[in-house]
Scaffold this active site. Structure first.
Site, PDB file in Angstrom:
ATOM      1  N   CYS A 107      39.825  45.360  16.466  1.00 46.37           N
ATOM      2  CA  CYS A 107      39.982  45.690  15.062  1.00 46.37           C
ATOM      3  C   CYS A 107      41.230  45.006  14.495  1.00 46.37           C
ATOM      4  CB  CYS A 107      40.125  47.187  14.788  1.00 46.37           C
ATOM      5  SG  CYS A 107      38.824  48.186  15.496  1.00 46.37           S
ATOM      6  N   ARG A 148      38.947  39.639  15.072  1.00 40.96           N
ATOM      7  CA  ARG A 148      39.261  40.806  15.901  1.00 40.96           C
ATOM      8  C   ARG A 148      38.144  41.839  15.905  1.00 40.96           C
ATOM      9  NH1 ARG A 148      44.591  40.958  17.063  1.00 40.96           N
ATOM     10  NH2 ARG A 148      44.475  43.163  17.516  1.00 40.96           N
ATOM     11  N   TRP A 171      35.832  46.675  15.118  1.00 39.68           N
ATOM     12  CA  TRP A 171      35.014  46.399  16.300  1.00 39.68           C
ATOM     13  C   TRP A 171      34.823  47.762  16.965  1.00 39.68           C
ATOM     14  CZ3 TRP A 171      35.294  46.962  21.631  1.00 39.68           C
ATOM     15  CH2 TRP A 171      34.363  46.215  22.378  1.00 39.68           C
ATOM     16  N   ASN A 178      43.981  50.539  14.846  1.00 39.70           N
ATOM     17  CA  ASN A 178      43.466  49.634  15.867  1.00 39.70           C
ATOM     18  C   ASN A 178      43.932  50.167  17.208  1.00 39.70           C
ATOM     19  OD1 ASN A 178      42.828  47.401  17.513  1.00 39.70           O
ATOM     20  ND2 ASN A 178      44.764  46.395  17.034  1.00 39.70           N
ATOM     21  N   GLY A 179      42.982  50.445  18.108  1.00 40.17           N
ATOM     22  CA  GLY A 179      43.349  50.971  19.426  1.00 40.17           C
ATOM     23  C   GLY A 179      42.393  52.072  19.824  1.00 40.17           C
ATOM     24  N   GLU A 206      33.011  28.193  33.230  1.00 35.98           N
ATOM     25  CA  GLU A 206      33.424  28.167  31.828  1.00 35.98           C
ATOM     26  C   GLU A 206      32.304  27.599  30.944  1.00 35.98           C
ATOM     27  OE1 GLU A 206      35.566  29.539  30.136  1.00 35.98           O
ATOM     28  OE2 GLU A 206      35.789  28.370  28.315  1.00 35.98           O
ATOM     29  N   LYS A 256      30.644  29.721  27.907  1.00 36.76           N
ATOM     30  CA  LYS A 256      30.568  29.235  26.513  1.00 36.76           C
ATOM     31  C   LYS A 256      29.153  29.379  25.996  1.00 36.76           C
ATOM     32  CE  LYS A 256      33.820  29.336  25.517  1.00 36.76           C
ATOM     33  NZ  LYS A 256      34.938  29.659  26.302  1.00 36.76           N
ATOM     34  N   GLU A 276      28.017  33.126  25.530  1.00 37.18           N
ATOM     35  CA  GLU A 276      28.751  33.799  24.447  1.00 37.18           C
ATOM     36  C   GLU A 276      28.170  33.523  23.066  1.00 37.18           C
ATOM     37  OE1 GLU A 276      32.833  32.296  25.132  1.00 37.18           O
ATOM     38  OE2 GLU A 276      33.430  34.307  24.545  1.00 37.18           O
ATOM     39  N   HIS A 299      22.240  29.136  48.999  1.00 39.07           N
ATOM     40  CA  HIS A 299      22.382  30.546  49.391  1.00 39.07           C
ATOM     41  C   HIS A 299      21.827  31.495  48.339  1.00 39.07           C
ATOM     42  CE1 HIS A 299      24.798  29.259  52.787  1.00 39.07           C
ATOM     43  NE2 HIS A 299      25.345  28.392  51.937  1.00 39.07           N
ATOM     44  N   LYS A 340      37.656  38.598  19.420  1.00 31.78           N
ATOM     45  CA  LYS A 340      38.562  37.579  19.937  1.00 31.78           C
ATOM     46  C   LYS A 340      39.599  38.183  20.869  1.00 31.78           C
ATOM     47  CE  LYS A 340      40.354  33.473  20.016  1.00 31.78           C
ATOM     48  NZ  LYS A 340      39.619  32.561  20.889  1.00 31.78           N
TER      49      LYS A 340
HETATM   50  C1  AGP Z   1      36.468  33.225  25.728  1.00 32.02           C
HETATM   51  O1  AGP Z   1      35.583  32.386  25.099  1.00 32.02           O
HETATM   52  C2  AGP Z   1      36.282  34.639  25.516  1.00 32.02           C
HETATM   53  N1  AGP Z   1      36.066  34.998  24.184  1.00 32.02           N
HETATM   54  C3  AGP Z   1      37.071  35.600  26.359  1.00 32.02           C
HETATM   55  O2  AGP Z   1      36.550  35.489  27.634  1.00 32.02           O
HETATM   56  C4  AGP Z   1      38.610  35.466  26.426  1.00 32.02           C
HETATM   57  O3  AGP Z   1      38.960  34.288  27.081  1.00 32.02           O
HETATM   58  C5  AGP Z   1      39.179  36.696  27.156  1.00 32.02           C
HETATM   59  O4  AGP Z   1      38.879  37.833  26.412  1.00 32.02           O
HETATM   60  C6  AGP Z   1      40.658  36.598  27.413  1.00 32.02           C
HETATM   61  O5  AGP Z   1      41.387  36.595  26.224  1.00 32.02           O
HETATM   62  P1  AGP Z   1      42.925  36.228  26.200  1.00 32.02           P
HETATM   63  O6  AGP Z   1      43.040  34.801  26.664  1.00 32.02           O
HETATM   64  O7  AGP Z   1      43.325  36.387  24.769  1.00 32.02           O
HETATM   65  O8  AGP Z   1      43.629  37.153  27.129  1.00 32.02           O
END
Ligand code: AGP
Length: 618
Positions: free
Chosen positions: A2, A27, A74, A100-101, A490, A494, A497, A513, A613
């Protein structure tokens, strides 16, 4: 997660709040709302959905005033709907709060307040803040907040106002970020700097436990003991244009294309002659000389950077390195102590699990070094030392430039550590030279995808058709070996996501395996087969996939002729660099491939479903 914002000053507040929230949407974006205080009345408008829904509503029926708070959500407690959206108010609309929290003891507080006659409307934990402050209010909002937070367990950044105190906003924070912006005749509160950067560059980072009292242009801060304290004002160097799309369709694309510059700036700033310098790292050289092992802790993409960091650090320092996801590390009684250097990697510097892991490591006597992007973030401040990636604001939820910046810093740190310990290897002589070539090579890769003959866009289009023709039943497998194995993870992350296509990353040697059972004509298999010690082994893997009817996208080195002998379906080329440095280049087309596939599907690339994010809750 948030995002919250608050404003008190002379300008029309709704526009400032909505604009600020648009910069905080990364956020969370399932609902948004504002509360405006004018003529001793608090008026609240909140809407389920993206901020644009609220913005349109406010255009139709504006709310006027010069003091207000806002929130983009969020969901953690309660589904996204108008009622659960923030701000929340007490029954009489005397108090309005954005939060937020997570309030861990909200049930208990709610029950007590209900017994006192307070009616709750939402399913959120946050609503208790509004009633609690109302219950503790005796004519001074700041005092009411001070008393209320003593009863709260959990994490919070809040902004609150009271109808009887026309120019005042009170903020407080515990484990969720909060900054104050100081302008001329106006003050701001926000979860992050981009929200207020249009109006001021003078910012104060609020510490855990602090309470902020904003009245017009006066900002007073109290620590957790209620003592008035001074916190340093910082001048922000970057511009709001860096947080805008600059002609690109999405932030993600812009951020992918920013990578050569980010890398160039990192190397320019940190490489001085034949040495590496980190002016902000304050871990004593004696400590670095004495460490016996390194633990790298992070989440998501930052974790993948950490995995690559293991290969780099072990090769150049010969210090054993292990890598853990923060959420596992913090709960498994980790074997770290004085001889372990713990490196936490985080773009936002606010990831709840990584912050908790950092604290766990410190409590066990380890020195903690943070590799962070966001200046003044909680992780950066709580670590014993920090190295900033200085990649500029990363807005797209899918992390791209922060990843390559983290890799760049890990290379430099490996070199630095080897130097400090006096164990630089012979091959180190070319290390910095090779690093400095990477920005131009990344630039070269990207240039090809800025044209009408963009092969990645073509591949993405073909995948999309293929997927639809199979009733949405295709998936991706990413295979690689050695230092590029984390890139397989990675690349897969990507893709899933932002395009919601199922994707797995595997070390290619593990194929037999299990994953080989998936191979028929269905999964698209991305094979990272750049020049490397294990190149021939990757070619064998590709042959095995082709022999089973699999469809291969091979990432190879420019000038590779051997791959031509194998009938791969698609070929993506990257410039020739020593294997150890190839991850920074290999990831670039993988980021773009994910981007173009998501674009084919027409998804909301910068704000994928269910994600945020900055993951500031467990
Ligand atoms: C990456 O594309 C993601 N959105 C997510 O995995 C992110 O890298 C992860 O939440 C860690 O965030 P940070 O680097 O702000 O700690």
């Amino acid at each position: 997660m948030c995002g919250i914002i608050g404003y008190t000053g002379k300008k029309e507040v709704s526009k400032i709040l909505v604009k600020g929230l648009s910069r905080l949407e990364y956020r969370g974006y399932d609902s948004a709302g504002i509360a405006v205080l004018a003529k001793e009345k608090i008026r609240i408008r909140k809407k389920k959905g993206k901020l644009s829904v609220l913005r349109d509503d406010l255009k139709r029926v504006p709310i006027e005033g010069h003091v207000g708070i806002g929130h983009t959500r969020w969901a953690t407690h309660g589904v996204p709907n108008d009622v659960n959206a923030h701000p929340h108010a007490d029954g009489e609309h005397s108090v309005a709060v954005v939060h937020n929290g997570i309030i861990e003891n909200y049930r208990e507080i709610k029950e007590n307040l209900k017994k006192k006659g307070y009616d709750f409307l939402s399913d959120t934990d946050s609503e208790v803040f509004a009633h609690l402050i109302s219950d503790n209010y005796n004519g001074d909002l700041c005092e009411a907040v001070k008393t209320s937070i003593k009863e709260i367990k959990g994490s919070y950044a809040i902004a609150a106002m009271h109808k009887n105190e026309p120019d005042r906003i009170i903020g407080a924070r515990m484990d969720s970020p909060l900054v104050v912006g100081v302008g001329e005749d106006e003050t701001f509160l926000a979860s992050d700097i981009p929200a207020i950067l249009d109006y001021t560059k003078d910012v104060i980072y609020i510490e855990n436990g602090d309470i902020v009292d904003l009245s017009g242009n006066v900002c007073s801060i109290y620590d957790s003991d209620g003592q008035k304290v001074e916190r340093d004002m910082v001048k922000i160097k970057w511009d709001i244009s860096q947080a805008e799309k600059g002609g690109y369709k999405h932030f993600m694309l812009k951020e992918i294309f920013e990578q050569p510059k980010v890398l160039h700036d990192i190397f320019k700033e940190r490489i001085i002659g034949d040495s590496v310098a980190f002016e902000e790292l304050v871990i004593d050289e004696g400590v670095l000389k004495g460490i016996k092992n390194i633990a790298i802790i992070a989440c998501g993409t930052a974790y993948h950077a950490g995995l690559t960091g293991k290969y780099i650090l072990e090769k150049h320092t010969r210090i054993p390195v292990w890598v853990d996801t923060s959420s596992e590390f913090r709960y498994r009684d980790p074997l770290v102590g004085e001889n372990t250097l713990v490196v936490v990697v985080s773009q936002s510097g606010e990831t709840a699990d990584t912050l908790a892991a950092l604290r766990e490591a410190k409590s066990r006597g380890s020195k903690v070094l943070a590799i962070c992007n966001v200046l003044g973030s909680s992780i950066a401040r709580e670590a014993d030392g920090v190295i900033y990636t200085h990649a500029g604001p990363e807005i797209a939820v899918a992390s791209t430039k922060a990843y390559t910046a983290q890799l760049a810093i890990l290379y430099l740190f490996a070199y630095y550590l080897a130097e400090v310990r006096g164990d630089s290897q012979e091959h180190d002589k070319n290390f910095l030279k090779e690093l400095k070539k990477l920005p131009a090579s990344a630039e070269k890769i990207l240039r090809q995808y800025h044209t009408d003959e963009n092969i990645l866009e073509k591949y993405a289009g073909e995948f999309h058709e293929y997927y639809l023709a199979r009733n949405n039943k295709s998936c991706f497998l990413y295979l690689a070996r050695n230092v590029n194995y984390p890139n397989a993870l990675e690349g897969a992350l990507k893709l899933k996501e932002i395009s919601y296509v199922s994707a797995e990353g595997y070390p290619a040697g593990e194929m037999k395996h299990g994953p080989i059972a998936l191979i028929d004509e269905n999964p698209w298999v991305v094979c990272i087969a750049v020049e490397a010690d294990t190149y021939e082994k990757m070619l064998s893997n590709i042959q095995e996939i082709k022999a089973r009817g699999g469809l291969v996208i091979a990432i190879t080195t420019e000038g590779d002729t051997e791959i031509k002998g194998i009938d791969v379906n698609y070929n993506i080329r990257v410039p020739r660099v020593p294997e150890m440095f190839s991850p920074i280049l290999v990831i670039v087309p993988l980021q773009l491939l994910a981007y173009f596939i998501a674009a084919e599907f027409g998804y909301d690339i910068d704000q994928p479903r269910n994600l945020a994010k900055s993951v500031t809750v467990e």
